[in-house]
Design a protein around this motif. Structure first.
Motif, short mmCIF file in Angstrom:
data_model
loop_
_atom_site.label_atom_id
_atom_site.label_comp_id
_atom_site.label_asym_id
_atom_site.label_seq_id
_atom_site.Cartn_x
_atom_site.Cartn_y
_atom_site.Cartn_z
N PRO A 1 1.61 1.81 46.74
CA PRO A 1 0.83 1.92 45.50
C PRO A 1 0.23 0.57 45.13
CG PRO A 1 2.95 3.00 45.28
CD PRO A 1 3.01 2.23 46.56
N SER A 2 -0.92 0.60 44.50
CA SER A 2 -1.66 -0.64 44.23
C SER A 2 -2.02 -0.78 42.76
CB SER A 2 -2.94 -0.68 45.07
OG SER A 2 -2.64 -0.66 46.45
N LEU A 3 -1.97 -2.03 42.31
CA LEU A 3 -2.49 -2.42 41.00
C LEU A 3 -3.79 -3.16 41.25
CD1 LEU A 3 -2.20 -2.85 37.89
CD2 LEU A 3 -1.01 -5.00 38.45
N PHE A 4 -4.90 -2.60 40.83
CA PHE A 4 -6.21 -3.22 41.01
C PHE A 4 -6.59 -4.00 39.75
CE2 PHE A 4 -6.20 0.40 43.89
CZ PHE A 4 -6.79 -0.11 45.04
N LEU A 5 -7.05 -5.22 39.93
CA LEU A 5 -7.52 -6.05 38.82
C LEU A 5 -9.04 -6.01 38.82
CD1 LEU A 5 -5.11 -9.09 39.34
CD2 LEU A 5 -4.74 -7.01 37.98
N VAL A 6 -9.59 -5.27 37.88
CA VAL A 6 -11.02 -4.95 37.92
C VAL A 6 -11.76 -5.68 36.80
CG1 VAL A 6 -12.73 -3.10 37.89
CG2 VAL A 6 -10.45 -2.67 38.85
N LEU B 1 4.72 3.96 36.81
CA LEU B 1 3.65 4.71 37.45
C LEU B 1 3.54 4.33 38.93
CD1 LEU B 1 0.90 4.45 34.67
CD2 LEU B 1 2.12 6.53 35.35
N LEU B 2 3.63 3.02 39.21
CA LEU B 2 3.56 2.56 40.60
C LEU B 2 4.73 3.11 41.41
CD1 LEU B 2 2.52 -1.15 39.93
CD2 LEU B 2 1.07 0.61 40.96
N VAL C 1 -3.01 2.15 39.93
CA VAL C 1 -3.41 1.80 38.57
C VAL C 1 -4.47 0.70 38.62
CG1 VAL C 1 -2.63 0.95 36.32
CG2 VAL C 1 -1.09 2.37 37.72
N ALA C 2 -5.49 0.83 37.79
CA ALA C 2 -6.49 -0.24 37.62
C ALA C 2 -6.28 -0.88 36.26
CB ALA C 2 -7.90 0.32 37.72
N LEU C 3 -6.31 -2.21 36.23
CA LEU C 3 -6.21 -2.95 34.97
C LEU C 3 -7.57 -3.56 34.68
CD1 LEU C 3 -4.48 -4.15 32.66
CD2 LEU C 3 -4.01 -6.09 34.17
N ILE C 4 -8.11 -3.26 33.50
CA ILE C 4 -9.41 -3.81 33.11
C ILE C 4 -9.28 -4.50 31.75
CG2 ILE C 4 -10.71 -2.09 34.41
CD1 ILE C 4 -11.29 -0.63 31.81
N SER C 5 -10.22 -5.39 31.49
CA SER C 5 -10.33 -6.03 30.18
C SER C 5 -11.47 -5.39 29.41
CB SER C 5 -10.59 -7.53 30.33
OG SER C 5 -9.54 -8.16 31.02
N ASP C 6 -11.54 -5.67 28.11
CA ASP C 6 -12.69 -5.21 27.35
C ASP C 6 -13.98 -5.78 27.95
OD1 ASP C 6 -11.15 -3.74 25.65
OD2 ASP C 6 -11.23 -5.16 23.98
N ALA D 1 7.83 -6.91 42.78
CA ALA D 1 8.42 -5.64 43.20
C ALA D 1 7.87 -5.16 44.54
CB ALA D 1 8.17 -4.58 42.13
N GLY D 2 6.88 -5.86 45.09
CA GLY D 2 6.36 -5.51 46.40
C GLY D 2 5.17 -4.59 46.42
N TYR D 3 4.61 -4.28 45.24
CA TYR D 3 3.42 -3.44 45.21
C TYR D 3 2.18 -4.30 45.52
CZ TYR D 3 6.53 -0.17 42.84
OH TYR D 3 7.59 0.66 42.54
N ASN D 4 1.13 -3.66 45.97
CA ASN D 4 -0.12 -4.38 46.19
C ASN D 4 -0.72 -4.78 44.85
OD1 ASN D 4 -0.07 -3.97 49.01
ND2 ASN D 4 -1.08 -1.99 48.80
#
Length: 284
Positions: free
Chosen positions: A12-17, A80-81, A87-92, A112-115
């Motif tokens: 599972p991946s956390l994307f920083l968008v 969730l991961l 999951v994607a994390l975005i700013s305003d 934790a080893g997630y992307n």
């Protein structure tokens, strides 16, 4: 050491968008593609981000991730991961972690080893920094160091006592020698080596300098090295002559003494009041 091959695993991946600071036409096709592909989008304000997503016809579950609820929100995203969701994390507006929330979840997700995958596409420095797992702010961007070991270590000495996270660029044929010099000057600090950013072989190696040296000979591609700052009582190690020299250089360039002191304080992370005292003690 945590070794993340972003596109060569099924974790599972956390994307920083990053999102546009004003003009919506600056939203990249990849950012839209990722937001359409994830299971959940975490944002600062669901109303503000809702308008952005509506504009690009993106219909995904939105959850709030803000400075005041980072502890509970980070746990929620980790959960969730753990369920296999992306999951994607975005700013305003702008890039998560750069004057915006995100530090807690990036640090914990990487540990934790997630992307953790950054998306700017145009700034290797920022991509490496926000996904490194190290403290994103304050930071100092240094870029390429001198190619000779002697000059490289001499330049590193200027930054050895800085408390902020440092960002370097390096070429693959010099990375081992550069890390060896880092070990000698900075010690075995926490660091992250990011290579081939946004490409198919993108990789983040998060660990210590010694751990990176164990695999550095096999690494290829353009590299960003993100180095932890000095968190000890660094004032005893400060090169006061270098601080004073920087103030004098800025005055010679036309700054007032007060402007030069503020500039050097921002550049080095050293106390503005301490620099003021140093400058005026030399005048008396």
């Amino acid at each position: 050491m945590n070794r993340q091959k972003s596109f060569e695993n099924e974790k599972p991946s956390l994307f920083l968008v990053p999102t546009p600071i004003g003009n919506l036409n600056e939203m990249t096709p990849r950012a839209v593609e990722v937001l359409n592909s994830v299971d959940v989008i975490a944002c600062e304000d669901t109303r503000t981000s809702g308008q952005l997503l509506k504009h690009f016809e993106i219909h995904k579950r939105l959850i709030a991730y803000q400075n005041f609820n980072e502890d509970s929100s980070a746990k929620g995203i980790l959960n969730l991961l753990s369920q296999g969701q992306n999951v994607a994390l975005i700013s305003d507006a702008g890039y998560p972690l750069i004057n915006d929330p995100g530090q807690r979840i990036v640090t914990e997700a990487a540990a934790a080893g997630y992307n953790v995958i950054p998306l700017s596409g145009c700034s290797a420095m920022l991509d490496g920094l926000v996904a490194s797992g190290l403290v994103a702010q304050p930071f100092i961007f240094i870029g390429f160091l001198p190619s000779s070991s002697h000059e490289r270590k001499k330049k590193m000495q200027e930054y050895r006592s800085y408390p902020m996270t440092m960002i370097f660029y390096e070429a693959p044929h010099r990375i081992t020698k550069m890390l060896e010099d880092c070990l000698e000057v900075f010690g075995d600090r926490k660091c992250c080596l990011a290579r081939e950013l946004t490409k198919v072989h993108e990789e983040f190696l998060r660990g210590t300098v010694k751990e990176l040296l164990e695999v550095s000979e096999e690494l290829k591609g353009e590299m960003v090295v993100i180095m932890d700052g000095n968190h000890d009582d660094y004032s005893k190690d400060v090169d006061y002559g270098m601080i004073l020299s920087k103030v004098n250089e800025n005055v010679a360039l036309g700054m007032t003494k007060s402007e030069a002191i503020r500039h050097v304080a921002a550049e080095t992370g050293f106390s503005k009041n301490k620099i003021y005292e140093l400058v005026h003690s030399k005048e008396n």
